[in-house]
Motif scaffolding. Structure first.
Motif, short mmCIF file in Angstrom:
data_model
loop_
_atom_site.label_atom_id
_atom_site.label_comp_id
_atom_site.label_asym_id
_atom_site.label_seq_id
_atom_site.Cartn_x
_atom_site.Cartn_y
_atom_site.Cartn_z
N ALA A 1 47.77 32.68 38.89
CA ALA A 1 46.72 32.04 38.09
C ALA A 1 46.14 33.04 37.11
O ALA A 1 45.88 34.20 37.45
N LEU A 2 45.96 32.60 35.88
CA LEU A 2 45.35 33.45 34.86
C LEU A 2 43.84 33.53 35.08
O LEU A 2 43.23 32.59 35.61
N PRO A 3 43.21 34.65 34.72
CA PRO A 3 41.74 34.76 34.83
C PRO A 3 41.07 33.65 34.04
O PRO A 3 41.57 33.19 33.01
N ALA A 4 39.90 33.23 34.50
CA ALA A 4 39.19 32.11 33.88
C ALA A 4 38.78 32.43 32.45
O ALA A 4 38.85 31.57 31.57
N SER A 5 38.36 33.67 32.20
CA SER A 5 37.91 34.07 30.87
C SER A 5 38.75 35.24 30.38
O SER A 5 38.65 36.35 30.93
N LEU A 6 39.56 35.00 29.36
CA LEU A 6 40.41 36.06 28.82
C LEU A 6 39.60 37.22 28.24
O LEU A 6 39.88 38.39 28.56
N LYS B 1 48.05 34.12 44.80
CA LYS B 1 48.39 33.94 43.38
C LYS B 1 47.15 33.88 42.50
O LYS B 1 47.22 34.12 41.30
N TYR B 2 45.99 33.57 43.09
CA TYR B 2 44.76 33.47 42.31
C TYR B 2 44.18 34.84 41.94
O TYR B 2 43.35 34.94 41.03
N THR B 3 44.60 35.87 42.66
CA THR B 3 44.11 37.22 42.36
C THR B 3 45.27 38.21 42.20
O THR B 3 45.04 39.43 42.17
N LEU B 4 46.48 37.71 42.07
CA LEU B 4 47.65 38.60 41.99
C LEU B 4 47.60 39.50 40.76
O LEU B 4 47.88 40.70 40.84
N ILE B 5 47.25 38.94 39.63
CA ILE B 5 47.19 39.73 38.39
C ILE B 5 46.18 40.87 38.54
O ILE B 5 46.47 42.03 38.22
N GLN B 6 45.02 40.55 39.05
CA GLN B 6 43.99 41.58 39.20
C GLN B 6 44.40 42.65 40.22
O GLN B 6 44.17 43.84 40.00
N SER B 7 45.01 42.21 41.33
CA SER B 7 45.42 43.16 42.38
C SER B 7 46.45 44.15 41.86
O SER B 7 46.33 45.36 42.05
N MET C 1 37.07 42.00 37.40
CA MET C 1 38.19 41.24 36.86
C MET C 1 38.40 39.91 37.58
O MET C 1 39.02 39.00 37.03
N THR C 2 37.89 39.78 38.79
CA THR C 2 38.03 38.52 39.53
C THR C 2 36.83 37.61 39.36
O THR C 2 36.90 36.42 39.69
N ASP C 3 35.71 38.14 38.86
CA ASP C 3 34.53 37.31 38.63
C ASP C 3 34.76 36.36 37.45
O ASP C 3 35.37 36.74 36.44
N ASP C 4 34.27 35.17 37.58
CA ASP C 4 34.40 34.18 36.50
C ASP C 4 33.36 34.39 35.40
O ASP C 4 33.55 33.93 34.27
#
Length: 238
Positions: A124-129, A48-54, A204-207
């Motif tokens: 989970a949403l990315p740390a920085s929009l 779930k922490y990388t689902l959006i990016q994947s 996209m997964t980097d903070d």
């Protein structure tokens, strides 16, 4: 400038009615997201922490590498190209208008994933929009540039489909969205770095911003632009 914007808007409206674009930019990515989102998070709660990016990487790659090239062939591999030349319309206009139209459609699809994923799968949403969407925009642009190269260089639809899949499948399998890159053999790790999906996913997964992920995308984009210019000049002579 007004004529150019009119062409872009017209192409966007035409693409809305295109069944091919509807399938590759919306139906397939969102259907895969709906099905695999639940499977990924059920098998591995940490997904779930990388689902959006994947799911975004898959959607962008599908739209850019599978959806865009056939649309370009419809212009540059048919009599439409002759109409462009007969009326003094620059050949690049068709490619640029399709590029921008596809960019908008893919961005809309990615935004849908961004909004729905936390609601449907507790992603989970990315740390920085801002960083996420800047990275997304760069990834979409680079992927579409490769799609443009394919659409301009291959005139046969059947051959184009095969070549698109040859690029699409490895870029997905080796990007890290299906399984961690660390689990891949060294050869496949290296091979995965030639595809924009790998760098787009990493960005996209980097903070925080990391230039080491941006410059490979910039290099691919620059190379694709040079190839597109060469292919357009060749088409101008035929």
């Amino acid at each position: 400038m007004s004529a150019f914007m009119y062409g872009v808007v017209l192409q966007w409206k035409l693409d809305i009615r295109s069944k091919s674009l509807l399938v590759t930019c919306y139906v397939v990515p969102l259907l895969f997201f709906a099905v695999m989102g639940g499977i990924f998070t059920s098998i591995n709660p940490g997904a779930k922490y990388t689902l959006i990016q994947s799911m975004t990487v898959l959607g962008v790659s599908t739209g850019a590498l599978v959806g865009l090239p056939p649309s370009l062939v419809e212009i540059y591999g048919s009599d439409i190209k002759k109409v462009y030349k007969a009326n003094g319309v620059p050949l690049y206009l068709g490619m640029v208008s399709m590029f921008l139209s596809a960019f908008i459609h893919i961005l809309i699809m990615c935004t849908i994933i961004y909004i729905v994923a936390p609601i449907a799968f507790d992603a989970a949403l990315p740390a920085s929009l801002p960083l996420y969407f800047v990275s997304l925009a760069a990834f979409i642009a680079v992927s579409l540039s490769i799609g443009c190269v394919l659409g301009l260089s291959v005139k046969n639809q059947a051959k184009l489909t095969m070549i698109s899949q040859v690029i699409f499948l490895p870029s997905i399998m080796l990007s890290g969205i299906m399984l961690p890159v660390d689990l891949l053999p060294v050869f496949f790790k290296i091979a995965g770095k030639i595809f924009p999906a790998t760098w787009g996913y990493k960005m996209m997964t980097d903070d925080t911003f990391y230039f080491g992920s941006l410059w490979p995308l910039a290099a691919i984009l620059f190379g694709s632009i040079i190839v597109c210019i060469f292919l357009l000049k060749r088409l101008q002579k035929t």
